[in-house]
Design a protein around this motif. Structure first.
Motif, short mmCIF file in Angstrom:
data_model
loop_
_atom_site.label_atom_id
_atom_site.label_comp_id
_atom_site.label_asym_id
_atom_site.label_seq_id
_atom_site.Cartn_x
_atom_site.Cartn_y
_atom_site.Cartn_z
N LYS A 168 0.83 -1.21 0.00
CA LYS A 168 0.00 0.00 0.00
C LYS A 168 0.86 1.26 0.00
O LYS A 168 0.54 2.25 -0.66
N THR A 169 1.97 1.21 0.74
CA THR A 169 2.88 2.36 0.76
C THR A 169 3.51 2.56 -0.61
O THR A 169 3.67 3.69 -1.08
N ALA A 170 3.88 1.47 -1.25
CA ALA A 170 4.45 1.56 -2.59
C ALA A 170 3.46 2.21 -3.56
O ALA A 170 3.85 3.03 -4.41
N LYS A 171 2.20 1.87 -3.40
CA LYS A 171 1.17 2.45 -4.28
C LYS A 171 1.04 3.95 -4.02
O LYS A 171 0.88 4.74 -4.96
N LEU A 172 1.14 4.37 -2.75
CA LEU A 172 1.10 5.80 -2.42
C LEU A 172 2.24 6.55 -3.10
O LEU A 172 2.09 7.72 -3.46
N LEU A 173 3.37 5.86 -3.26
CA LEU A 173 4.55 6.48 -3.87
C LEU A 173 4.57 6.36 -5.39
O LEU A 173 5.54 6.77 -6.04
N GLY A 174 3.51 5.77 -5.94
CA GLY A 174 3.41 5.65 -7.39
C GLY A 174 4.23 4.54 -7.99
O GLY A 174 4.52 4.55 -9.20
N LEU A 175 4.63 3.56 -7.17
CA LEU A 175 5.43 2.44 -7.69
C LEU A 175 4.51 1.42 -8.35
O LEU A 175 3.41 1.16 -7.86
N PRO A 176 4.95 0.80 -9.44
CA PRO A 176 4.11 -0.17 -10.14
C PRO A 176 3.97 -1.48 -9.35
O PRO A 176 4.81 -1.81 -8.52
N LEU A 207 2.52 -8.59 22.44
CA LEU A 207 3.21 -8.87 21.19
C LEU A 207 2.34 -8.54 19.97
O LEU A 207 2.60 -9.02 18.87
N GLN A 208 1.34 -7.69 20.18
CA GLN A 208 0.50 -7.24 19.08
C GLN A 208 1.25 -6.17 18.27
O GLN A 208 2.13 -5.47 18.79
N MET A 209 0.86 -6.03 17.00
CA MET A 209 1.50 -5.07 16.11
C MET A 209 0.44 -4.32 15.32
O MET A 209 -0.69 -4.77 15.19
N SER A 210 0.83 -3.17 14.77
CA SER A 210 -0.07 -2.36 13.95
C SER A 210 0.75 -1.63 12.90
O SER A 210 1.79 -1.05 13.21
N PHE A 211 0.28 -1.66 11.65
CA PHE A 211 1.02 -1.00 10.58
C PHE A 211 0.19 -0.02 9.76
O PHE A 211 0.72 0.67 8.90
N SER A 212 -1.12 0.06 10.01
CA SER A 212 -1.95 0.97 9.22
C SER A 212 -1.61 2.43 9.52
O SER A 212 -1.63 3.29 8.63
N GLY A 213 -1.29 2.74 10.79
CA GLY A 213 -0.92 4.11 11.14
C GLY A 213 0.38 4.54 10.49
O GLY A 213 0.57 5.72 10.15
N LEU A 214 1.29 3.61 10.33
CA LEU A 214 2.56 3.89 9.67
C LEU A 214 2.33 4.28 8.21
O LEU A 214 2.93 5.22 7.69
N LYS A 215 1.42 3.56 7.59
CA LYS A 215 1.05 3.87 6.20
C LYS A 215 0.47 5.28 6.11
O LYS A 215 0.78 6.04 5.18
N THR A 216 -0.35 5.67 7.10
CA THR A 216 -0.93 7.02 7.13
C THR A 216 0.15 8.07 7.31
O THR A 216 0.10 9.15 6.72
N ALA A 217 1.17 7.77 8.12
CA ALA A 217 2.28 8.70 8.32
C ALA A 217 3.02 8.94 7.01
O ALA A 217 3.45 10.07 6.72
N VAL A 218 3.18 7.90 6.22
CA VAL A 218 3.82 8.05 4.91
C VAL A 218 2.98 8.94 4.01
O VAL A 218 3.50 9.83 3.31
N LEU A 219 1.66 8.72 4.01
CA LEU A 219 0.76 9.54 3.20
C LEU A 219 0.89 11.02 3.56
O LEU A 219 0.96 11.89 2.68
#
Length: 354
Positions: A168-176, A207-219
């Motif tokens: 998803k982050t790659a897509k935000l950056l316009g990567l194919p 030991l739970q994890m979350s990565f959706s917020g990281l994607k938002t930070a990139v956006l």
């Protein structure tokens, strides 16, 4: 015993032959990446049809590699789930029809268990018990593995899986498409600390994890760059810097959580499996992993302990038939009940763990 493994859960068709005495005899894989790239993602109907076209030629190719015939097959293992319903049905139908024709048992395999056991296909194999990090496009879990079929789920991502966040982050950056691998490659040219993104839940006690917020930070960072430049185009070096910062954040979280799992279990062996296990940065950081044992209160600090870390061979990081053949062979030897035509697109991992 010679076990034929069939993998068709998404966009790779994998077929392999595993011999319980001689090891992996043959391994054939076809990826649909080029076909789906035109659409920017996996098209389930096209994936299903392509699996149907590939299964017979790949099986015959494996038999030729191994110098074997259909009559030499003792059992057929297939991915029952989770995955795309139509894609799973293509593999299940073929596996069950072939097993019926050969009058041999058919063994349904959980896709994630295949990944979990894939490092055991390497020449240098881990010993039980170990902490396993399953990290792929659809799943990110940390498990305690004490033996074949003896798994305990310790923690997982509460939203996006790590691999999903990469894509998803790659897509935000316009990567194919497929963008995750391209993001990792560009990150190698990124400057350290040009951007700094949050490490979600890295300090939580569990030991739970979350990565959706990281994607938002990139956006947010991307939007600021575009606004500052007055253009939708992101400068090449800036894009690489964002890739580097994103990847560093994901790897830091995974490393911290796995270290906590080691302290919690007392294990000193780690297995990393799944598509993201091919990530160069992840392999570098985990390959040098140590854990600091907390000393008793008032006592001197303990020295760090080196951790033994195992990765599957690169060929078995992505979806493949070898891991399914191996998992099927292990369960055939342990007497698992066999025979199942149905597929389970949403097969919960909890059903194969404690």
């Amino acid at each position: 015993m010679l076990v034929l493994g069939i993998e068709s859960s998404c966009d790779e068709t994998g077929v392999a032959l595993y011999d319980t005495e001689r090891g992996l005899r043959a391994h054939c894989l076809h990826t649909q990446m080029a076909m789906h790239a035109e659409y920017g993602g996996v098209v389930p109907e096209l994936a299903s049809r392509d699996h149907i076209r590939r299964l017979v030629p790949l099986t015959e190719g494996c038999l030729a590699q191994a110098g074997a015939s259909y009559g030499d097959i003792d059992a057929v293992a297939f991915t029952q789930g989770p995955g795309l319903g139509g894609a799973l049905l293509a593999g299940s139908s073929y596996a069950n029809a072939l097993a019926l024709a050969l009058d041999k048992p058919v063994i349904p395999v959980h896709h994630l268990e295949g990944h979990l056991l894939s490092p055991l296909l390497a020449e240098e194999k881990p010993d039980f018990p170990f902490v396993a990090l399953l990290v792929s496009g659809g799943h990110t879990q940390i498990m305690a593995v004490r033996g074949i079929g003896d798994y305990e789920l310790l923690g997982e991502s509460v939203d996006d899986a790590a691999g999903e966040a990469f894509d998803k982050t790659a897509k935000l950056l316009g990567l194919p498409y497929p963008g995750g691998a391209k993001l990792s490659k560009l990150a190698e040219s990124g400057r350290p600390e040009a951007f700094v993104f949050p490490r979600p839940m890295i300090h939580s006690d569990d030991l739970q994890m979350s990565f959706s917020g990281l994607k938002t930070a990139v956006l947010t960072a991307v939007e600021k760059v575009r606004e500052a430049n007055g253009s939708e185009t992101i400068p090449e070096q800036t894009r690489n810097d964002i890739c580097r910062a994103f990847q560093d954040a994901v790897v830091d979280v995974l490393e911290a959580k796995v270290k906590k799992a080691l302290l919690q279990t007392g294990f000193r062996t780690v297995v990393v499996a799944g598509g993201v296990g091919a990530n160069r940065k992840l392999r570098e950081i985990f390959g040098n992993m140590t854990v600091q044992i907390p000393p008793p209160k008032g006592k001197p600090k303990h020295p760090s302990e080196k951790v033994s870390v195992f990765f599957p061979p690169m060929a078995y990081c992505t979806d493949n038939g070898a891991m399914i053949a191996f998992a099927g062979a292990m369960h055939l030897g342990k007497g698992r009940e066999v025979g199942a035509f149905n597929v389970r697109p949403r097969w919960p991992l909890s059903e194969i763990v404690k």
